[in-house]
Scaffold this motif. Structure first.
Motif, short mmCIF file in Angstrom:
data_model
loop_
_atom_site.label_atom_id
_atom_site.label_comp_id
_atom_site.label_asym_id
_atom_site.label_seq_id
_atom_site.Cartn_x
_atom_site.Cartn_y
_atom_site.Cartn_z
N LEU A 64 -15.78 -16.94 134.31
CA LEU A 64 -17.27 -16.44 134.34
C LEU A 64 -17.49 -15.33 133.25
N TYR A 65 -16.51 -14.27 133.41
CA TYR A 65 -16.73 -13.25 132.49
C TYR A 65 -16.66 -13.74 130.92
N GLN A 66 -15.68 -14.66 130.67
CA GLN A 66 -15.40 -15.25 129.31
C GLN A 66 -16.47 -16.01 128.92
N ARG A 67 -17.26 -16.86 129.79
CA ARG A 67 -18.40 -17.74 129.47
C ARG A 67 -19.41 -16.88 129.17
N LEU A 68 -19.60 -15.72 130.03
CA LEU A 68 -20.77 -14.65 129.68
C LEU A 68 -20.55 -14.24 128.20
N ILE A 69 -19.57 -13.70 127.88
CA ILE A 69 -19.46 -13.13 126.68
C ILE A 69 -19.51 -14.05 125.43
N CYS A 70 -19.15 -15.40 125.69
CA CYS A 70 -19.08 -16.37 124.79
C CYS A 70 -20.62 -16.60 124.57
N SER A 71 -21.24 -16.55 125.57
CA SER A 71 -22.84 -17.01 125.28
C SER A 71 -23.77 -15.79 124.83
N GLY A 72 -23.00 -14.76 124.42
CA GLY A 72 -23.77 -13.52 123.92
C GLY A 72 -24.10 -12.45 124.68
N PHE A 73 -23.65 -12.42 125.73
CA PHE A 73 -23.86 -11.44 126.81
C PHE A 73 -23.06 -10.13 126.52
N SER A 74 -23.69 -9.17 126.06
CA SER A 74 -22.81 -7.93 125.57
C SER A 74 -22.54 -6.99 126.81
N SER A 120 -20.46 -3.52 127.85
CA SER A 120 -19.70 -2.15 127.29
C SER A 120 -18.36 -2.41 127.38
N GLU A 121 -17.41 -1.68 126.58
CA GLU A 121 -16.14 -1.63 126.83
C GLU A 121 -15.55 -1.16 128.07
N GLY A 122 -14.26 -1.81 128.32
CA GLY A 122 -13.77 -1.19 129.50
C GLY A 122 -12.87 -2.25 129.93
N LEU A 123 -12.25 -2.36 131.03
CA LEU A 123 -11.37 -3.33 131.69
C LEU A 123 -12.28 -4.47 132.15
N PRO A 124 -11.66 -5.89 131.76
CA PRO A 124 -12.57 -6.85 132.53
C PRO A 124 -12.59 -6.88 134.11
N PRO A 125 -13.40 -7.29 134.47
CA PRO A 125 -13.54 -7.17 136.28
C PRO A 125 -12.49 -8.16 136.43
N ARG A 126 -11.91 -7.99 137.60
CA ARG A 126 -10.94 -8.65 138.24
C ARG A 126 -11.40 -9.21 139.76
N LEU A 169 -20.19 -8.22 139.58
CA LEU A 169 -21.61 -7.91 139.89
C LEU A 169 -22.04 -6.36 139.61
N GLY A 170 -20.79 -5.39 139.71
CA GLY A 170 -21.11 -4.27 139.16
C GLY A 170 -21.30 -4.06 137.40
N VAL A 171 -20.65 -5.00 136.78
CA VAL A 171 -20.62 -5.00 135.32
C VAL A 171 -21.86 -5.59 135.12
N LEU A 172 -22.49 -6.52 135.87
CA LEU A 172 -23.93 -7.53 135.80
C LEU A 172 -24.95 -6.34 135.79
N ALA A 173 -24.81 -5.28 136.90
CA ALA A 173 -25.79 -4.37 137.28
C ALA A 173 -25.79 -3.49 136.25
N LYS A 174 -25.04 -2.87 135.60
CA LYS A 174 -24.90 -2.13 134.59
C LYS A 174 -25.42 -2.45 133.42
N VAL A 175 -25.18 -3.89 133.20
CA VAL A 175 -25.81 -4.32 131.88
C VAL A 175 -27.39 -4.33 132.01
N HIS A 176 -27.79 -4.76 133.27
CA HIS A 176 -29.18 -4.84 133.61
C HIS A 176 -29.82 -3.50 133.45
N LEU A 177 -29.29 -2.56 133.87
CA LEU A 177 -29.52 -1.02 133.63
C LEU A 177 -29.70 -0.87 132.24
N ASP A 178 -28.67 -1.08 131.68
CA ASP A 178 -28.85 -0.84 130.15
C ASP A 178 -29.89 -1.29 129.40
#
Lengths: 286, 248
Positions: free
Chosen positions: A251-261, A263-269, A275-284
């Protein structure tokens, strides 16, 4: 994975055939780092249980060597005694491991075999039962426990021997979601205390979330080993072994491939990480 | 299963098995020493009362556990009391009551009842793992005790396996007719035979993995007030023997 000076268990070109001619291990090479969390993946019959029986010295390789802390195993009685007190093995089916009809008695079985005095055994039994949250069931007959509780008793039975390495064969099999979460917490706690924890599993999502490194076994061979962080880079290779791919990574790869930017860091496991990554993106974006 | 449930759920399940063993042994001695059938019945009654009122065993459970033994005892008493007499003519069979032996038969049956009550007291108040530990302390042979431990544990494993297999067979009409039932039963026995062999192998590996290379050793349970309970058991047991000797 290359053997390192910090490897606690190593297999070098280990081969083993069962008396009926079936292949257990076929030139298996593997190294497990001390105090790490290691997940062994593989289809049924790939050789995971056979490998575990080698690590505990129950099976002896017909070719190659198995080493513990850099020293090849000695299969003399005294050395095996020492090895099995340091490398604990929890079997898949609790009914194949539990001897006594009483929880407390069964947990005491290992420490009694170590020749400890009654007080030490009693202390270890209490500690082990506490570690797996089974103190309240200590007086219960084993046959009145649920499957998950029996699994915990099995783990306590091995923990009471205070091993450096805990090996669990399919620990999540047959457990409901809540019990899986409980068991995962227990394994994390043991790892935090410095224990090397090795599991065999079919659950790639759990393995990816939990382990520091993962290996795939195919027909008695250790086909590949990766650090968990590297899994997103080897999804195609992983899928090629018929193990599927972790859903979070996909899912994470699909999101990146579809242009979802992101922030750098370890990919979610885990699902929670994602959900944490998505929440952060939403906030940004906000 | 009833014995197992009672042994683990009664008020005295955590009382020292040595105390319960002493009381039970005194019960057997009292039953044997009883001077009359009434005395032996008195001992039996006292033991049942102690089990039901003292240990809190449900009377219904007690009766259900005792029923097969009581049936056997009844049949034995009947075969002792009544004999068949064959006449000279064809088909002449008469029942004869052994009146002269009636006192001895009553004595024998009442003593058996007393001994049965003593054994039921022990088995229904004491978990088998405690009894095995007691036997170990009394110096019973290790091999026998190991077999007892394994048999006791695997009894429940296989009763579960039998239940699961029977359910799976029934779900596929395995017991729809007498013929199918026989076939299903045979298949289950065959399946369990293989399972027993596989599980014994698995248990052996599990024992090796936990460093076992000899007898199966477990930590013995510690009992609070063990000495006090044993003293009480001695006093109670002596009272039972006294009752048996004094009662007319």
């Amino acid at each position: 994975m290359k053997p390192t000076s910090d490897s606690i268990l190593e297999l070098k070109q280990v081969g083993f055939r069962y008396p009926d001619g079936s292949v257990g291990l076929d030139g298996c090479t593997l190294s497990i780092t001390r105090s790490s969390r290691f997940a062994l993946l593989g289809a049924n019959g790939a050789g995971k249980t056979t490998l575990f029986l080698h690590l505990n010295g129950i099976l002896r390789p017909q070719s190659g060597t198995v080493s513990f802390s850099g020293t090849p195993l000695d299969y003399g009685r005294r050395h095996l005694h020492a090895l099995r007190s340091r490398v604990g093995l929890v079997f898949q089916n609790p009914d194949s491991q539990l001897f006594s009809a009483s929880v407390r008695e069964d947990v005491s079985f290992g420490p009694m075999n170590l020749g400890l005095d009654g007080r030490s055994v009693s202390n270890r039994v209490e500690e082990a039962l506490q570690a797996v949250g089974m103190t309240e069931c200590a007086e219960k007959p084993v046959h009145n426990l649920s499957y998950g509780q029996k699994k915990r008793v099995c783990i306590a039975g091995v923990l009471a021997m205070r091993p450096e390495v805990l090996i669990l064969d399919e620990p999540m099999a047959g457990l409901d979601i809540a019990m899986q979460a409980d068991l995962s917490d227990i394994l994390d706690r043991l790892h935090c205390e410095g224990m090397t924890v090795i599991i065999a599993t079919h659950d790639l999502d759990f393995a990816y979330q939990w382990a520091d490194s993962l290996s795939v076994m195919v027909q008695g061979k250790c086909a590949a080993t990766w650090e968990a962080e590297r899994i997103p880079d080897v999804l195609r290779e992983l899928a090629g072994y018929g193990m599927g791919i972790p859903r979070v990574a996909e899912l994470y790869q699909r999101l990146i491939c579809s242009g979802f930017s992101v922030s750098e860091g370890l990919p979610p496991r885990s699902h929670q990480d994602l959900l944490g990554v998505l929440a952060k993106v939403h906030l940004d974006r906000g | 299963m009833l014995i197992e449930q009672s042994a683990n759920a009664n008020r005295w399940s955590r009382v020292s098995p040595a105390a319960k063993g002493v009381f039970s042994l005194c019960g057997v001695v009292a039953a044997y020493a009883a001077a009359s059938p009434a005395a032996a019945l008195g001992v039996a009654g006292a033991l049942v009362a102690v089990a039901v009122l003292g240990a809190g065993i449900a009377p219904g459970s007690y009766l259900r556990v005792a029923a097969p033994a009581l049936f056997f005892l009844g049949v034995s008493a009947l075969s002792l009391a009544v004999s068949l007499e064959f006449g000279e003519g064809a088909g002449q069979v008469a029942l004869q009551l052994a009146r002269s032996e009636s006192h001895r038969i009553a004595q024998l049956c009442s003593r058996s009842l007393g001994a049965l009550s003593a054994l039921l007291f022990l088995s229904m108040t004491t978990p088998l793992s405690d009894l095995i530990a007691l036997l170990r302390r009394l110096g019973a042979p290790e091999v026998l005790l190991d077999l007892m431990v394994l048999c006791y544990r695997t009894l429940f494993v296989f009763s579960e396996a039998v239940h699961d297999t029977t359910t799976a067979q029934s779900a596929r009409l395995g017991y729809a007719t007498a013929r199918l039932s026989l076939r299903s039963l045979g298949a289950m026995v065959g399946h369990l035979t293989v399972q027993i062999w596989q599980r014994s192998q698995a248990l052996h590996l599990a024992a090796l993995a936990r460093n076992n290379d000899g007898p199966l050793r477990f930590l013995e349970r510690e009992y609070t007030n063990s000495r006090r309970d044993q003293s009480l058991a001695f006093i109670g047991g002596a009272a039972l023997i006294g009752l048996a000797l004094v009662m007319p």
